[in-house]
Design a protein around this motif. Structure first.
Motif, PDB file in Angstrom:
ATOM      1  N   MET A  64      53.441  -3.175  33.911  1.00 16.44           N
ATOM      2  CA  MET A  64      53.548  -2.023  33.012  1.00 16.44           C
ATOM      3  C   MET A  64      54.734  -1.150  33.431  1.00 16.44           C
ATOM      4  SD  MET A  64      50.599   0.758  32.024  1.00 16.44           S
ATOM      5  CE  MET A  64      49.539  -0.473  31.281  1.00 16.44           C
ATOM      6  N   PRO A  65      55.952  -1.533  33.026  1.00 18.04           N
ATOM      7  CA  PRO A  65      57.146  -0.807  33.459  1.00 18.04           C
ATOM      8  C   PRO A  65      57.138   0.686  33.132  1.00 18.04           C
ATOM      9  CG  PRO A  65      57.664  -2.414  31.729  1.00 18.04           C
ATOM     10  CD  PRO A  65      56.283  -2.699  32.193  1.00 18.04           C
ATOM     11  N   SER A  66      56.497   1.055  32.032  1.00 14.10           N
ATOM     12  CA  SER A  66      56.475   2.471  31.639  1.00 14.10           C
ATOM     13  C   SER A  66      55.802   3.351  32.692  1.00 14.10           C
ATOM     14  CB  SER A  66      55.744   2.640  30.303  1.00 14.10           C
ATOM     15  OG  SER A  66      54.408   2.162  30.399  1.00 14.10           O
ATOM     16  N   LEU A  67      54.952   2.748  33.520  1.00 17.80           N
ATOM     17  CA  LEU A  67      54.209   3.513  34.525  1.00 17.80           C
ATOM     18  C   LEU A  67      55.096   3.953  35.694  1.00 17.80           C
ATOM     19  CD1 LEU A  67      51.241   4.419  34.683  1.00 17.80           C
ATOM     20  CD2 LEU A  67      50.740   2.349  35.980  1.00 17.80           C
ATOM     21  N   ILE A  68      56.188   3.235  35.927  1.00 19.48           N
ATOM     22  CA  ILE A  68      57.063   3.594  37.050  1.00 19.48           C
ATOM     23  C   ILE A  68      58.458   4.045  36.609  1.00 19.48           C
ATOM     24  CG2 ILE A  68      55.846   1.995  38.603  1.00 19.48           C
ATOM     25  CD1 ILE A  68      58.442   0.213  38.457  1.00 19.48           C
ATOM     26  N   SER A  69      58.749   3.984  35.306  1.00 23.63           N
ATOM     27  CA  SER A  69      60.123   4.225  34.834  1.00 23.63           C
ATOM     28  C   SER A  69      60.623   5.639  35.105  1.00 23.63           C
ATOM     29  CB  SER A  69      60.251   3.909  33.343  1.00 23.63           C
ATOM     30  OG  SER A  69      59.441   4.764  32.573  1.00 23.63           O
ATOM     31  N   ALA A  70      59.706   6.598  35.204  1.00 28.56           N
ATOM     32  CA  ALA A  70      60.116   7.985  35.468  1.00 28.56           C
ATOM     33  C   ALA A  70      60.719   8.148  36.862  1.00 28.56           C
ATOM     34  CB  ALA A  70      58.917   8.927  35.309  1.00 28.56           C
ATOM     35  N   HIS A  71      60.514   7.172  37.722  1.00 29.21           N
ATOM     36  CA  HIS A  71      61.003   7.255  39.109  1.00 29.21           C
ATOM     37  C   HIS A  71      62.308   6.481  39.306  1.00 29.21           C
ATOM     38  CE1 HIS A  71      57.254   9.172  40.374  1.00 29.21           C
ATOM     39  NE2 HIS A  71      56.630   8.282  39.614  1.00 29.21           N
ATOM     40  N   ALA A  72      63.005   6.195  38.213  1.00 24.05           N
ATOM     41  CA  ALA A  72      64.247   5.418  38.290  1.00 24.05           C
ATOM     42  C   ALA A  72      65.251   6.014  39.269  1.00 24.05           C
ATOM     43  CB  ALA A  72      64.881   5.308  36.897  1.00 24.05           C
ATOM     44  N   THR A  96      62.751  -4.152  36.626  1.00 30.19           N
ATOM     45  CA  THR A  96      61.583  -4.121  35.730  1.00 30.19           C
ATOM     46  C   THR A  96      61.659  -2.998  34.697  1.00 30.19           C
ATOM     47  OG1 THR A  96      60.180  -2.672  37.112  1.00 30.19           O
ATOM     48  CG2 THR A  96      60.094  -5.039  37.573  1.00 30.19           C
ATOM     49  N   ILE A  97      62.465  -1.962  34.973  1.00 31.40           N
ATOM     50  CA  ILE A  97      62.476  -0.787  34.080  1.00 31.40           C
ATOM     51  C   ILE A  97      63.805  -0.583  33.343  1.00 31.40           C
ATOM     52  CG2 ILE A  97      60.688   0.423  35.392  1.00 31.40           C
ATOM     53  CD1 ILE A  97      62.969   2.160  36.614  1.00 31.40           C
ATOM     54  N   THR A  98      64.720  -1.539  33.445  1.00 30.25           N
ATOM     55  CA  THR A  98      66.036  -1.365  32.815  1.00 30.25           C
ATOM     56  C   THR A  98      65.926  -1.080  31.322  1.00 30.25           C
ATOM     57  OG1 THR A  98      67.062  -2.816  34.448  1.00 30.25           O
ATOM     58  CG2 THR A  98      68.304  -2.408  32.440  1.00 30.25           C
ATOM     59  N   LEU A  99      65.094  -1.820  30.628  1.00 27.61           N
ATOM     60  CA  LEU A  99      64.967  -1.619  29.182  1.00 27.61           C
ATOM     61  C   LEU A  99      64.125  -0.392  28.839  1.00 27.61           C
ATOM     62  CD1 LEU A  99      64.545  -5.327  28.020  1.00 27.61           C
ATOM     63  CD2 LEU A  99      66.611  -3.914  27.985  1.00 27.61           C
ATOM     64  N   GLN A 100      63.378   0.111  29.815  1.00 28.67           N
ATOM     65  CA  GLN A 100      62.587   1.330  29.617  1.00 28.67           C
ATOM     66  C   GLN A 100      63.439   2.584  29.780  1.00 28.67           C
ATOM     67  OE1 GLN A 100      58.993   1.891  29.319  1.00 28.67           O
ATOM     68  NE2 GLN A 100      58.871  -0.244  28.678  1.00 28.67           N
TER      69      GLN A 100
END
Length: 207
Positions: A64-72, A96-100
């Motif tokens: 679930m990338p959206s769960l960690i994307s805020a910590h980019a 995992t979060i590039t597209l997010q």
């Protein structure tokens, strides 16, 4: 309850199963507090806890990338970490979060590429994936593709076929010529017939 006791090192486990199970549990519950605790403990004095936390984080990202994307931004900072496990783990999390969260990752491409050039094979693998993802987005493709081509030029011949195959979905009329030219220039470098044939197959499919 703290998630630290659930980490593999806290359980005196040398395998990654507890960390993978914890990631699934956190993702299933969409537990932002647990993610925050993991991120905070990337600065833990205990190196084993640091390593476990980054593992759980990128396993969450895979589910679930959206769960960690805020910590980019935090993951990008960690690319300079002295602990190689944290460095490539951070690159994996970014992958995992590039597209997010492409905007902040695109803005940090210089650091990402520099880290890939100096880092381990795993670090480079995920950096290439990041570039491929950015190439799939119209607003970033023009600048990201030359960086991807540069990685193809400098990559180890063992990794080149995999990179070429992964890049195929983002090849279009605009970047095809550079892609084919880049791969063709590497053919003589590839000693293993099986590896060279894989690259030749990509060239043939794209041509």
């Amino acid at each position: 309850m703290s998630i630290i006791p659930k980490l593999a090192s806290s359980l005196s486990r040398r395998d990654e199963v507890p960390n993978q199970e914890l990631a699934k549990e956190i993702a299933n519950h969409k537990d932002q507090n647990a993610v925050q605790e993991l991120v905070e403990n990337l600065k833990n004095k205990n190196k084993d806890i640091q390593n476990d936390c980054i593992k759980v984080i990128y396993e969450i990202g895979a589910i679930m990338p959206s769960l960690i994307s805020a910590h980019a931004a935090t993951f990008i900072e960690l690319l300079e970490h002295k602990n190689n496990r944290i460095q490539w783990g951070a690159m994996t999390a970014i992958n995992t979060i590039t597209l997010q969260n492409p905007k902040i990752i695109y803005a940090s491409l210089t650091k990402i590429v520099e880290t890939a050039d100096k880092g381990s094979v795993i670090t480079k693998d995920h950096a290439v994936n990041i570039l491929i993802d950015l190439c799939s987005l119209k607003e970033y493709a023009n600048n990201a593709f030359p960086l991807l081509a540069a990685q193809l030029l400098s990559s180890a011949t063992n990794q080149l076929p995999m990179y070429a195959e992964r890049a195929m979905p983002i090849i279009n009329a605009k970047n095809k010529t550079l892609f084919i030219k880049t791969l063709t220039s590497r053919l003589d470098d590839i000693e293993k017939d099986t590896k060279r044939k894989r690259v030749e197959k990509v060239i043939k499919k794209i041509s």
